[in-house]
Design a protein around this motif. Structure first.
Motif, PDB file in Angstrom:
ATOM      1  N   LYS A   1      -4.239   1.424  -7.289  1.00  0.00           N
ATOM      2  CA  LYS A   1      -3.163   2.413  -7.262  1.00  0.00           C
ATOM      3  C   LYS A   1      -3.682   3.717  -7.854  1.00  0.00           C
ATOM      4  N   PRO A   2      -3.011   4.827  -7.595  1.00  0.00           N
ATOM      5  CA  PRO A   2      -3.450   6.109  -8.156  1.00  0.00           C
ATOM      6  C   PRO A   2      -3.153   6.186  -9.649  1.00  0.00           C
ATOM      7  N   PRO A   3      -3.800   7.109 -10.361  1.00  0.00           N
ATOM      8  CA  PRO A   3      -3.553   7.231 -11.809  1.00  0.00           C
ATOM      9  C   PRO A   3      -2.104   7.540 -12.135  1.00  0.00           C
ATOM     10  N   THR A   4      -1.451   8.324 -11.267  1.00  0.00           N
ATOM     11  CA  THR A   4      -0.051   8.697 -11.484  1.00  0.00           C
ATOM     12  C   THR A   4       0.816   8.031 -10.424  1.00  0.00           C
ATOM     13  N   PRO A   5       1.855   7.278 -10.797  1.00  0.00           N
ATOM     14  CA  PRO A   5       2.731   6.645  -9.798  1.00  0.00           C
ATOM     15  C   PRO A   5       3.319   7.685  -8.858  1.00  0.00           C
ATOM     16  N   PRO A   6       3.364   7.403  -7.574  1.00  0.00           N
ATOM     17  CA  PRO A   6       3.835   8.390  -6.597  1.00  0.00           C
ATOM     18  C   PRO A   6       5.349   8.508  -6.499  1.00  0.00           C
ATOM     19  N   SER A   7       6.104   7.586  -7.131  1.00  0.00           N
ATOM     20  CA  SER A   7       7.561   7.604  -6.986  1.00  0.00           C
ATOM     21  C   SER A   7       8.215   6.987  -8.213  1.00  0.00           C
ATOM     22  N   PHE A   8       9.517   7.243  -8.381  1.00  0.00           N
ATOM     23  CA  PHE A   8      10.269   6.674  -9.493  1.00  0.00           C
ATOM     24  C   PHE A   8      10.322   5.149  -9.410  1.00  0.00           C
ATOM     25  N   SER A   9      10.405   4.614  -8.194  1.00  0.00           N
ATOM     26  CA  SER A   9      10.487   3.161  -8.057  1.00  0.00           C
ATOM     27  C   SER A   9       9.225   2.480  -8.551  1.00  0.00           C
ATOM     28  N   GLN A  10       8.063   3.161  -8.468  1.00  0.00           N
ATOM     29  CA  GLN A  10       6.818   2.593  -8.981  1.00  0.00           C
ATOM     30  C   GLN A  10       6.713   2.756 -10.490  1.00  0.00           C
TER      31      GLN A  10
ATOM     32  N   LEU B   1       5.919   6.285   7.237  1.00  0.00           N
ATOM     33  CA  LEU B   1       4.782   6.606   8.099  1.00  0.00           C
ATOM     34  C   LEU B   1       3.524   5.887   7.618  1.00  0.00           C
ATOM     35  N   ALA B   2       3.360   5.777   6.291  1.00  0.00           N
ATOM     36  CA  ALA B   2       2.199   5.064   5.749  1.00  0.00           C
ATOM     37  C   ALA B   2       2.224   3.591   6.157  1.00  0.00           C
ATOM     38  N   THR B   3       3.396   2.958   6.065  1.00  0.00           N
ATOM     39  CA  THR B   3       3.523   1.566   6.495  1.00  0.00           C
ATOM     40  C   THR B   3       3.231   1.431   7.978  1.00  0.00           C
ATOM     41  N   THR B   4       3.701   2.397   8.769  1.00  0.00           N
ATOM     42  CA  THR B   4       3.457   2.375  10.207  1.00  0.00           C
ATOM     43  C   THR B   4       1.967   2.422  10.512  1.00  0.00           C
ATOM     44  N   ILE B   5       1.268   3.368   9.900  1.00  0.00           N
ATOM     45  CA  ILE B   5      -0.168   3.524  10.167  1.00  0.00           C
ATOM     46  C   ILE B   5      -0.939   2.276   9.750  1.00  0.00           C
ATOM     47  N   ALA B   6      -0.622   1.749   8.564  1.00  0.00           N
ATOM     48  CA  ALA B   6      -1.334   0.554   8.089  1.00  0.00           C
ATOM     49  C   ALA B   6      -1.020  -0.668   8.945  1.00  0.00           C
ATOM     50  N   SER B   7       0.216  -0.781   9.412  1.00  0.00           N
ATOM     51  CA  SER B   7       0.621  -1.955  10.191  1.00  0.00           C
ATOM     52  C   SER B   7      -0.005  -1.972  11.579  1.00  0.00           C
TER      53      SER B   7
ATOM     54  N   ILE C   1       0.840  -1.200   0.000  1.00  0.00           N
ATOM     55  CA  ILE C   1       0.000   0.000   0.000  1.00  0.00           C
ATOM     56  C   ILE C   1       0.875   1.250   0.000  1.00  0.00           C
ATOM     57  N   ALA C   2       1.886   1.244   0.875  1.00  0.00           N
ATOM     58  CA  ALA C   2       2.783   2.399   0.948  1.00  0.00           C
ATOM     59  C   ALA C   2       3.523   2.616  -0.366  1.00  0.00           C
ATOM     60  N   ALA C   3       3.980   1.527  -0.987  1.00  0.00           N
ATOM     61  CA  ALA C   3       4.722   1.654  -2.246  1.00  0.00           C
ATOM     62  C   ALA C   3       3.824   2.122  -3.385  1.00  0.00           C
ATOM     63  N   ASN C   4       2.596   1.617  -3.435  1.00  0.00           N
ATOM     64  CA  ASN C   4       1.683   1.965  -4.532  1.00  0.00           C
ATOM     65  C   ASN C   4       1.132   3.387  -4.437  1.00  0.00           C
ATOM     66  N   TRP C   5       0.962   3.887  -3.214  1.00  0.00           N
ATOM     67  CA  TRP C   5       0.191   5.105  -3.038  1.00  0.00           C
ATOM     68  C   TRP C   5       0.974   6.299  -2.500  1.00  0.00           C
ATOM     69  N   PHE C   6       2.175   6.089  -1.968  1.00  0.00           N
ATOM     70  CA  PHE C   6       2.850   7.179  -1.276  1.00  0.00           C
ATOM     71  C   PHE C   6       4.253   7.423  -1.834  1.00  0.00           C
ATOM     72  N   PRO C   7       4.690   8.684  -1.859  1.00  0.00           N
ATOM     73  CA  PRO C   7       6.057   9.003  -2.292  1.00  0.00           C
ATOM     74  C   PRO C   7       7.069   8.590  -1.250  1.00  0.00           C
ATOM     75  N   ASP C   8       8.325   8.696  -1.630  1.00  0.00           N
ATOM     76  CA  ASP C   8       9.432   8.226  -0.797  1.00  0.00           C
ATOM     77  C   ASP C   8       9.376   8.789   0.621  1.00  0.00           C
ATOM     78  N   LYS C   9       9.085  10.064   0.766  1.00  0.00           N
ATOM     79  CA  LYS C   9       9.147  10.711   2.079  1.00  0.00           C
ATOM     80  C   LYS C   9       7.970  10.368   2.983  1.00  0.00           C
ATOM     81  N   GLU C  10       6.966   9.695   2.450  1.00  0.00           N
ATOM     82  CA  GLU C  10       5.780   9.386   3.250  1.00  0.00           C
ATOM     83  C   GLU C  10       5.578   7.889   3.473  1.00  0.00           C
ATOM     84  N   ARG C  11       6.419   7.061   2.848  1.00  0.00           N
ATOM     85  CA  ARG C  11       6.161   5.621   2.888  1.00  0.00           C
ATOM     86  C   ARG C  11       6.334   5.010   4.274  1.00  0.00           C
TER      87      ARG C  11
END
Length: 366
Positions: A136-145, A81-87, A69-79
């Motif tokens: 996932k969002p229409p636009t990838p949130p990061s280069f890795s995606q 915290l996103a993983t933390t909240i979801a976990s 979820i964090a990788a698909n939806w959030f940029p590098d600087k937010e991943r």
């Protein structure tokens, strides 16, 4: 608490079948499990067994999802915290599970009411998942995606087998999650029996405090690793402090120390629960470009495999009056994890790639 060894196999599914499909399967399966339990007539053990089995099988579809979820939806600087909240969403449910039974069941043995309420809650959440969860969002949130490619499962496993730093996170996470699940499962049994004889509501308060302060600790640690990328030092600190608080828990365990144990359980949760989201995010960083579902599935499976024998061992030792000896086993395991984390020197490959400092090597994965 449901335990299973299907995390690794199912952990691959969100990568192959899609995040949304995987979460919906998990939600619908959990709903079926929750609805079967209150429908089972008394002495129909086989139906309860089927319900628990279904819940255990679909559990990984949800518990393995946070890093993806964090990788698909959030940029590098937010991943992080996103993983933390979801976990920590799952432990929140565990906290509710500590508080709800004494309130609904009480002294009247209203187990059917408890199961019915659980089924209603799960049904509401299932509807929410089906309506609102997207792939996932229409636009990838990061280069890795943008540049993400599906990697071969067998080749990914071969690469991971040779990765020393992966093994360190794998082992320490397995111990951390196993110890945490064991405490959550056996805490009431641990403090209710003689010679301690704490009441059910007091044991529920202890369990709820572990979870609630664990959420606070996860938020703090998630912020630190998101801002400063200090994964190793955060994990090392949490393992070390968890060991200290478990030592105090063991040495001070005695009757009529309710307020002391509210503080200790809060401290244990504050330092131990952050191990879950931080380790999940770290393993994705150091093993990039291997898929998040593979690494998260491996870690979660190991946590269950460690937790199952610990729960069986702890239940037997507590039943036979060896509570203190069992607690020292948990202390030894967390102390070992603290030492092992000192040896970790992994590179944050995904972060370096997105910063333009390193390109991922896909030659061994496709």
């Amino acid at each position: 608490m449901q335990k299973n060894t299907t995390f690794f196999k199912i952990g691959r599914f969100p990568v192959k079948g899609g995040l949304r499909t995987g979460i919906i399967i998990g939600a619908v399966g959990t709903l079926i499990s929750a609805l079967l339990r209150p429908c089972a007539p008394k002495n129909w053990f086989w139906l309860l067994f089927i319900a628990q089995t279904i819940g255990a099988i679909v559990q990984p579809f949800i518990l393995n999802a946070p890093p993806l979820i964090a990788a698909n939806w959030f940029p590098d600087k937010e991943r992080a915290l996103a993983t933390t909240i979801a976990s920590v969403a799952n432990p929140v449910g565990v906290a509710v599970g500590f508080v709800m039974p004494p309130l609904l069941v009480g002294d009247n043995d209203r187990v059917e009411l408890l199961l019915l309420v659980q089924g209603i809650i799960v049904a509401i959440m299932c509807v929410v998942v089906i309506i609102f969860v997207r792939e996932k969002p229409p636009t990838p949130p990061s280069f890795s995606q943008i540049d993400s490619e599906e990697t071969s499962l067998l080749k990914s496993l071969f690469v991971l087998m040779k990765d020393r730093n992966f093994w360190i996170v794998f082992i320490t996470f397995g111990i951390g999650l196993g110890v945490f699940n064991t405490l959550a499962t056996l805490l009431q049994q641990l403090v209710n029996g003689p010679p301690y004889n704490y009441e059910d509501w007091q044991a529920s308060v202890f369990g709820a405090l572990v979870i609630l302060f664990g959420i606070v600790g996860s938020g703090i640690c998630g912020f630190l690793v998101e801002k400063y990328r200090v994964y190793k030092y955060v994990l090392l600190g949490t393992y070390f402090l968890s060991t200290i608080f478990l030592v105090l828990f063991t040495l001070l365990l005695a009757p009529d120390r309710f307020w002391i144990y509210t503080v200790l359980c809060s401290a244990i949760g504050l330092t131990m629960m952050p191990l879950l989201p931080i380790s999940l995010e770290l393993v994705v960083e150091i093993t990039y470009p291997i898929g998040e579902g593979i690494t998260a599935g491996l870690l979660m499976a190991n946590g269950q495999l460690v937790g199952i024998p610990l729960i069986v061992l702890g239940g037997n030792l507590i039943k036979n009056g060896h509570t203190i000896e069992f607690l020292w086993v948990l202390v030894g395991l967390t102390a070992f994890s603290s030492w092992l984390m000192i040896l970790f020197y992994g590179t944050l490959k995904r972060h370096l790639y997105e910063s333009g400092k390193e390109n991922p090597d896909l030659s061994n994965l496709n």
